[in-house]
Design a protein around this motif. Structure first.
Motif, short mmCIF file in Angstrom:
data_model
loop_
_atom_site.label_atom_id
_atom_site.label_comp_id
_atom_site.label_asym_id
_atom_site.label_seq_id
_atom_site.Cartn_x
_atom_site.Cartn_y
_atom_site.Cartn_z
N PRO A 32 85.18 -24.86 -2.90
CA PRO A 32 85.87 -24.76 -1.60
C PRO A 32 86.94 -25.82 -1.42
O PRO A 32 87.99 -25.57 -0.82
CB PRO A 32 84.74 -24.96 -0.56
CG PRO A 32 83.47 -24.80 -1.30
CD PRO A 32 83.73 -25.08 -2.75
N THR A 33 86.73 -27.01 -1.96
CA THR A 33 87.74 -28.08 -1.86
C THR A 33 88.99 -27.68 -2.64
O THR A 33 90.11 -27.87 -2.17
CB THR A 33 87.17 -29.40 -2.43
OG1 THR A 33 85.94 -29.68 -1.76
CG2 THR A 33 88.14 -30.55 -2.23
N PHE A 36 90.88 -25.10 -0.60
CA PHE A 36 91.61 -25.72 0.52
C PHE A 36 92.84 -26.48 0.02
O PHE A 36 93.89 -26.45 0.65
CB PHE A 36 90.71 -26.63 1.35
CG PHE A 36 90.02 -25.89 2.45
CD1 PHE A 36 90.70 -25.56 3.62
CD2 PHE A 36 88.70 -25.49 2.33
CE1 PHE A 36 90.09 -24.84 4.63
CE2 PHE A 36 88.07 -24.77 3.34
CZ PHE A 36 88.76 -24.45 4.49
N LEU A 272 89.40 -28.76 9.84
CA LEU A 272 88.97 -28.60 8.46
C LEU A 272 87.45 -28.43 8.32
O LEU A 272 86.99 -27.53 7.61
CB LEU A 272 89.42 -29.83 7.65
CG LEU A 272 89.08 -29.77 6.18
CD1 LEU A 272 89.90 -28.69 5.50
CD2 LEU A 272 89.35 -31.11 5.51
N TYR A 276 85.76 -25.35 6.55
CA TYR A 276 85.20 -25.64 5.23
C TYR A 276 83.76 -25.13 5.14
O TYR A 276 83.36 -24.50 4.16
CB TYR A 276 85.25 -27.14 4.96
CG TYR A 276 84.91 -27.51 3.53
CD1 TYR A 276 85.91 -27.70 2.59
CD2 TYR A 276 83.59 -27.66 3.12
CE1 TYR A 276 85.62 -28.04 1.28
CE2 TYR A 276 83.27 -27.99 1.81
CZ TYR A 276 84.30 -28.18 0.90
OH TYR A 276 83.98 -28.51 -0.40
N THR A 290 78.09 -29.01 -0.34
CA THR A 290 78.97 -28.85 0.83
C THR A 290 78.82 -30.05 1.76
O THR A 290 79.81 -30.64 2.21
CB THR A 290 78.60 -27.55 1.58
OG1 THR A 290 78.83 -26.46 0.71
CG2 THR A 290 79.42 -27.39 2.85
N VAL A 294 81.81 -32.60 2.78
CA VAL A 294 82.22 -32.74 4.20
C VAL A 294 82.05 -34.19 4.65
O VAL A 294 82.86 -34.70 5.43
CB VAL A 294 81.44 -31.75 5.09
CG1 VAL A 294 81.70 -32.03 6.57
CG2 VAL A 294 81.82 -30.32 4.75
N GLU A 340 87.91 -16.78 6.75
CA GLU A 340 88.41 -18.05 6.18
C GLU A 340 88.90 -17.81 4.75
O GLU A 340 89.94 -18.30 4.34
CB GLU A 340 87.32 -19.13 6.14
CG GLU A 340 86.79 -19.58 7.49
CD GLU A 340 87.78 -20.41 8.30
OE1 GLU A 340 88.89 -20.68 7.80
OE2 GLU A 340 87.45 -20.75 9.44
#
Ligand code: FNR
Length: 349
Positions: A32-33, A36, A272, A276, A290, A294, A340
């Motif tokens: 996911p990072t 993004f 974010l 996220y 995750t 975060v 998303e």
């Protein structure tokens, strides 16, 4: 304007130029990072270092609903990716053995665009087995791995290396010359020596002569600066200062993966973090991972006294899974994880 993204079906040296890239980061460089980072202007993303042997016996599983591809080891996913990041994804290998490096690269090559060799990790778990920064003082092995990768990979897969500076300029240039002659497409230079800690300022001023030297070799190889870049604006400064073709960002992106944009998200708590978490849940990213990622996010204008961000951080620390009702309430579900994801697809493609 975010850096240009490669439009080609496969990468060349030129795609490693004029860009700002997400650095390889164990744990922090999760799927996911990376998505993004791409959404917010990173032109290429490096996956976290994976030791060659670790991926060899993994089972490749594609999720029919989300498309996520997982390389599963005995007890956990070793590496996860998604086809939408493939045109921009560089897979980093930790190795001290050409055959194992080639086997690892062959295992993942259909899901990535390039293979990078980690020649900079100073941690004992890497260097004790001859990997990472140990390769800097063993150029025969270092170059034999790059040569083997270049020989065995199809031409559409780039081969690159990420090194640190050696203490002397002569030794550094000698090493660079040998590395460039293996036929790689790009060289990242983390502008610290093996013994320097991250809190010591990177010696960015040493890069210009490396750039000049590589350009003098005339192979068109990209030289990528790494060390202390804080984001898009700073990348421009560093490129002007060093002549580097591109800049790679690690810790600033770990704090805010939108730092690749000329207009990074300021209020990460409200923007974010909820996005996220929703995306990570949709992609079935490991909950612990995750939570870890975060917890690294800090915007430039975060006010942790704000009641809502405090509630969110608290919900995050007490929740045991995505399904926890406290967490659900804190992030609100007015946007779904699928939405998303669709936003990311739209931004990347
Ligand atoms: C790293 N770094 C790193 N380097 C690498 O080649 N492979 C890796 O897997 C990792 N993992 C990693 C994890 C974390 C959490 C951090 C903070 C760093 C080093 C990183 O890519 C980079 O070279 C340095 O952090 C210097 O860049 P910055 O942080 O000054 O932009």
């Amino acid at each position: 304007r975010p850096a240009k993204k490669p439009k080609l079906s496969h990468l060349t040296s030129d795609d490693f130029k004029n860009g700002i890239f997400l650095a390889p980061m164990v744990r922090s460089g999760a799927l996911p990072t990376r998505l993004f980072a791409l959404k917010h202007g990173a032109s290429l993303v490096w996956g976290p270092e994976m030791v060659d042997k670790a991926i060899l016996h993994a089972e490749r599983v594609a999720d029919p609903v989300t498309g996520v591809i997982s390389y599963n080891g005995k007890s956990r996913a070793m590496f996860t990716t998604h086809p939408i990041e493939k045109p921009y994804l560089i897979y980093q290998i930790g190795s001290s053995d050409p055959d194992l490096a080639v086997q690892a690269a062959k295992t993942v090559m259909n899901d990535v665009s390039g293979i990078d060799l980690n020649c900079g990790c100073p941690k004992p778990f890497s260097t004790h087995s001859g990997m990472g920064a140990a390769l800097l003082t063993n150029p025969d092995v270092l170059c034999s791995i790059l040569t083997a990768l270049r020989r065995e990979m199809p031409p559409e897969i780039t081969v690159s290396a990420k090194i640190r500076l050696l203490p002397s300029r002569e030794d550094t240039l000698k090493l660079v010359e040998r590395i460039v002659n293996t036929g790689i497409s790009a060289l990242t230079v983390h502008c610290r020596t093996r013994n320097m800690r991250d809190r010591e300022p990177a010696m960015v001023e040493r890069l210009q002569e490396i750039v000049d030297f590589v350009e003098g070799m005339g192979r068109g190889i990209a030289v990528i600066e790494n060390g202390d870049c804080t984001g898009w604006e700073d990348a421009r400064r560093i490129r002007a200062l060093t002549g580097a073709h591109s800049v790679m960002v690690a810790r600033a992106a770990e704090s805010n993966p939108s730092c690749f944009s000329s207009t990074p998200l300021q209020d990460v708590e409200r923007t974010l973090v909820p996005s996220y978490i929703r995306l990570a849940e949709y992609l079935d990213n490991h909950w612990g991972l995750t939570k870890f990622c975060v917890n690294q996010f800090h915007g430039t204008h975060v006010d942790v006294r704000k009641a809502d961000s405090k509630a969110l951080r608290q919900a995050l620390s007490t929740s045991k899974s995505y399904a926890d009702s406290v967490l659900k309430e804190a992030i609100s579900d007015d946007v779904s994880g699928k939405e998303e994801f669709d936003k990311i697809v739209k931004a990347i493609e």
